[in-house]
Motif scaffolding. Structure first.
Motif, PDB file in Angstrom:
ATOM      1  N   LEU B 234       0.827  -1.213   0.000  1.00  0.00           N
ATOM      2  CA  LEU B 234       0.000   0.000   0.000  1.00  0.00           C
ATOM      3  C   LEU B 234       0.859   1.261   0.000  1.00  0.00           C
ATOM      4  CD1 LEU B 234      -2.647  -1.277   2.528  1.00  0.00           C
ATOM      5  CD2 LEU B 234      -3.172  -0.491   0.219  1.00  0.00           C
ATOM      6  N   LYS B 235       2.014   1.179   0.689  1.00  0.00           N
ATOM      7  CA  LYS B 235       2.901   2.348   0.739  1.00  0.00           C
ATOM      8  C   LYS B 235       3.325   2.737  -0.681  1.00  0.00           C
ATOM      9  CE  LYS B 235       6.089   3.229   3.875  1.00  0.00           C
ATOM     10  NZ  LYS B 235       6.994   3.211   5.039  1.00  0.00           N
ATOM     11  N   ASP B 236       3.519   1.729  -1.532  1.00  0.00           N
ATOM     12  CA  ASP B 236       3.926   2.011  -2.920  1.00  0.00           C
ATOM     13  C   ASP B 236       2.779   2.542  -3.763  1.00  0.00           C
ATOM     14  OD1 ASP B 236       6.429   1.183  -2.324  1.00  0.00           O
ATOM     15  OD2 ASP B 236       6.122  -0.889  -2.987  1.00  0.00           O
ATOM     16  N   GLU B 237       1.553   2.364  -3.259  1.00  0.00           N
ATOM     17  CA  GLU B 237       0.389   2.787  -4.066  1.00  0.00           C
ATOM     18  C   GLU B 237      -0.029   4.229  -3.806  1.00  0.00           C
ATOM     19  OE1 GLU B 237      -2.998   0.214  -3.783  1.00  0.00           O
ATOM     20  OE2 GLU B 237      -1.761  -1.573  -4.038  1.00  0.00           O
ATOM     21  N   GLY B 238       0.676   4.939  -2.930  1.00  0.00           N
ATOM     22  CA  GLY B 238       0.377   6.351  -2.678  1.00  0.00           C
ATOM     23  C   GLY B 238      -0.946   6.590  -1.970  1.00  0.00           C
ATOM     24  N   VAL B 239      -1.260   5.758  -0.987  1.00  0.00           N
ATOM     25  CA  VAL B 239      -2.497   5.981  -0.211  1.00  0.00           C
ATOM     26  C   VAL B 239      -2.259   7.117   0.792  1.00  0.00           C
ATOM     27  CG1 VAL B 239      -3.178   3.579  -0.451  1.00  0.00           C
ATOM     28  CG2 VAL B 239      -1.878   4.288   1.555  1.00  0.00           C
ATOM     29  N   SER B 240      -3.350   7.645   1.394  1.00  0.00           N
ATOM     30  CA  SER B 240      -3.147   8.782   2.300  1.00  0.00           C
ATOM     31  C   SER B 240      -3.135   8.385   3.782  1.00  0.00           C
ATOM     32  CB  SER B 240      -4.201   9.860   2.060  1.00  0.00           C
ATOM     33  OG  SER B 240      -5.489   9.322   2.117  1.00  0.00           O
ATOM     34  N   ALA B 241      -3.555   7.174   4.132  1.00  0.00           N
ATOM     35  CA  ALA B 241      -3.455   6.722   5.530  1.00  0.00           C
ATOM     36  C   ALA B 241      -3.411   5.199   5.586  1.00  0.00           C
ATOM     37  CB  ALA B 241      -4.643   7.226   6.342  1.00  0.00           C
ATOM     38  N   ILE B 242      -2.528   4.687   6.455  1.00  0.00           N
ATOM     39  CA  ILE B 242      -2.547   3.240   6.755  1.00  0.00           C
ATOM     40  C   ILE B 242      -2.521   3.130   8.271  1.00  0.00           C
ATOM     41  CG2 ILE B 242      -1.494   0.977   6.381  1.00  0.00           C
ATOM     42  CD1 ILE B 242       0.147   2.153   4.109  1.00  0.00           C
ATOM     43  N   GLU B 243      -3.644   2.807   8.852  1.00  0.00           N
ATOM     44  CA  GLU B 243      -3.759   2.711  10.301  1.00  0.00           C
ATOM     45  C   GLU B 243      -3.931   1.254  10.722  1.00  0.00           C
ATOM     46  OE1 GLU B 243      -2.672   6.081  11.230  1.00  0.00           O
ATOM     47  OE2 GLU B 243      -3.874   5.343  12.914  1.00  0.00           O
ATOM     48  N   PHE B 244      -3.320   0.917  11.851  1.00  0.00           N
ATOM     49  CA  PHE B 244      -3.317  -0.461  12.336  1.00  0.00           C
ATOM     50  C   PHE B 244      -4.008  -0.539  13.694  1.00  0.00           C
ATOM     51  CE2 PHE B 244      -0.729  -3.242  15.253  1.00  0.00           C
ATOM     52  CZ  PHE B 244      -1.173  -4.464  14.776  1.00  0.00           C
ATOM     53  N   ILE B 245      -4.792  -1.606  13.896  1.00  0.00           N
ATOM     54  CA  ILE B 245      -5.370  -1.863  15.224  1.00  0.00           C
ATOM     55  C   ILE B 245      -5.141  -3.346  15.501  1.00  0.00           C
ATOM     56  CG2 ILE B 245      -7.471  -1.741  16.651  1.00  0.00           C
ATOM     57  CD1 ILE B 245      -8.690   0.108  14.485  1.00  0.00           C
TER      58      ILE B 245
END
Ligand code: FAD
Ligand code: SF4
Ligand code: SF4
Lengths: 113, 399
Positions: B234-245
């Protein structure tokens, strides 16, 4: 309920009282903390519109408006309020609850006990 | 000399800010003795200045009388940055004006006490926004965010506060008003008020994205490697947030007891496209810290780890049943502990071994002083020598 408050401060958002007075003591978090520590004053208890905004913003649903209602009720049961005292003094002194009024003048502040 | 002044400290402050803007009342002293860290302190007096002139006079008075000042924004900090040790609290909430917005330059000048959410609501009409948005954005102030160099849910795309500050106006510990630009901005971002009081800031703004959508991916505890792989993709796809729970935190938040990733796209790629659905999901995410804190886990940590070391850390959390969530896209995780748990020290050791940082966003404050790395300590001491030689502003913080 009070024990669950972690003092995160998210309930400060949109409190119409805090928005104007801008003092932590008058904010929902401040009120919860002073209720918890049993040091809340009559003056601070009065500064709440019971609008429910803090309750809606609280992730753990702390119902401050209900706590304020209860605390106000308790206070009135224990002693007459500052406002009540003021009104009775005004009645004694001026013959009306609002203080000195000129002929035809309406009071700026209306309140009830 | 301190003793003589001390007799009527309040009168001196009243002369500067006027009656009603300073207090020694028990209720005020108690309410201001702590912040979101829940660390207990002791307040000497609270003062609410209304403008730079009053702050200037307060600092000169404090310097003359060796009176320590603790600066307070919204008090949402989690490391005790606003907790006084029998010190004077200076609450900057009354400096809450949005002064000048330039659509052409995409910038805004704000006073330090402006609440981020109020700023973004105003900017929405201009289709602009300040994109570093911590989960406390409905309460936290711009001054507090600069002082802690805050990180938001969209850090993966928009970085941290220091990337968005164009200029500052500050009063340092000698009482000097300084206009700060360029490289010197770093002397104040993330320095937790130890170098001076931020009065106002000129901030860069971004265009408000016209579209957004979310996805939620779920993983079993046995699938943590797949989860990290997904983050990498996802980091390579240019998303605006990656949140983990993690599963433990998800359970407390009322979600399925699984590991979750919440992804935000600035287009309609994601499953959730309706604004009210998106708002609801983010509101749930923003409330997790409070929910966990209210369940005995009152210590919120914030280590930052390199992506290739995260898997070991996530397994350690899982094996020790530690609820955690965070901005995994930039490696910041928030494990939560019971107060005085011995696991906290164990975690610091693990983070060091994995080449991580002890604090990725909340700062040092009072809580992590013994873990400050020697280079940071040296830098802060040198900066204090320059800006705050008598240590009267936030004296006990960081070092
Ligand atoms: C529920 C919750 C969620 C959070 N989420 C995040 C998150 O996602 N990302 C993140 O980075 N943080 C987060 N935090 C921590 C906190 O909200 C941030 O550090 C925020 O930037 C603090 O802003 P504040 O106005 O509350 O500052 P305060 O808590 O008032 O102050 C923080 C520090 O800054 C100093 N300071 C404040 N104003 C000034 C000024 N004008 N000049 C000089 N020094 C000053 C204070 O002395 C103190 O040391 C969260 C906290 C909570 C409770
Ligand atoms: S009442 Fe709720 S929102 Fe307010 S400080 Fe307490 S836990 Fe946070
Ligand atoms: S109910 Fe009272 S304390 Fe809560 S937001 Fe409304 S006015 Fe503020």
């Amino acid at each position: 309920m009070l024990e669950e408050c972690s003092l995160c401060g998210l309930c400060k958002a949109n409190c119409p009282i805090f928005d104007v007075l801008l003092k932590e003591t008058d904010s929902p978090r401040g009120k919860i903390f002073s209720l918890k520590k049993d040091v809340i004053t009559e003056d601070v208890l009065e500064k709440c519109s019971l609008c429910n905004s803090c309750k809606l913003n609280c992730p753990v649903d702390i119902d401050l408006p209900s706590l304020i209602r209860e605390a106000r009720k308790k206070l009135l049961e224990e002693k007459e309020s500052e406002r009540n005292r003021k009104m009775i003094n005004n009645i004694r002194k001026f013959g009306n609850p609002f203080g000195e009024l000129q002929e035809g003048e309406t009071p700026e502040e209306l309140y009830c006990c | 000399m301190e003793k003589g002044w001390n007799l009527n400290l309040i009168n001196w402050f009243e002369r500067i800010v006027g009656k009603g803007n300073v207090s020694e009342e028990e209720i005020d002293k108690l309410v201001y003795s702590t912040d979101a860290s829940q660390i207990k302190g002791e307040t000497r007096l609270v003062v609410w200045p209304k403008n730079a002139e009053e702050i200037h006079k307060i600092v000169l008075f404090a310097k003359r009388n060796k009176t320590n000042l603790v600066i307070r924004g919204a008090g949402t900090g989690l490391v005790g940055g606003c907790v006084p040790k029998n010190e004077v609290i200076m609450d900057l909430s009354k400096l809450n004006k949005i002064l000048n917005t330039s659509e052409y330059e995409r910038s805004v000048i704000v006073q330090a006490g402006v609440v981020l959410n109020n700023l973004n609501l105003r900017l929405k009409k201009l289709k602009l926004f300040f994109p570093v948005i911590p989960s406390s954005h409905k309460a936290c102030t711009i001054g507090g965010m600069i002082a802690t160099n805050a990180v938001g849910i969209r850090a993966i795309k928009y970085g941290r506060v220091e990337d968005w500050v164009k200029a500052l106006e500050i009063i340092d510990g000698t009482g000097r008003l300084r206009r700060i630009k360029g490289e010197e901005i770093k002397d104040f971002c993330g320095k937790e008020g130890t170098t001076g009081i931020i009065l106002r800031a000129k901030l860069k703004l971004n265009d408000l994205p016209e579209k957004r959508s979310l996805d939620i991916f779920k993983f079993e505890d046995e699938e943590l490697e797949e989860l990290i792989e997904k983050v990498r993709e996802l980091k390579d796809e240019g998303v605006s947030a990656i949140e983990f729970i993690n599963a433990g935190a998800a359970k407390i938040a009322g979600l399925e007891e699984l590991n979750h990733l919440i992804i935000e796209y600035e287009d309609f790629r994601g499953e959730f496209k309706e604004e009210n659905e998106i708002e609801k999901i983010w509101k749930m995410r923003e409330g997790i810290l409070t929910k966990i804190n209210s369940k005995e886990y009152s210590v919120s940590e914030d280590p930052k780890l390199p992506l290739d070391k995260l898997i070991d850390f996530l397994y350690w959390l899982k094996n020790n049943n530690i609820p955690a969530f965070g901005h995994i896209g930039v490696g910041i995780i928030h494990p939560h502990f019971k107060r005085n748990s011995e696991k906290i020290e164990e975690m610091f050791e693990i983070v060091k071994k994995l080449n991580g940082e002890i604090s990725g966003e909340h700062g040092i404050g009072l809580l992590k002083k013994k873990h400050v790395n020697p280079e940071v300590l040296k830098e802060i001491k040198e900066l204090k020598e320059k800006y705050n030689p008598d240590n009267i502003i936030n004296g006990g913080k960081i070092c």
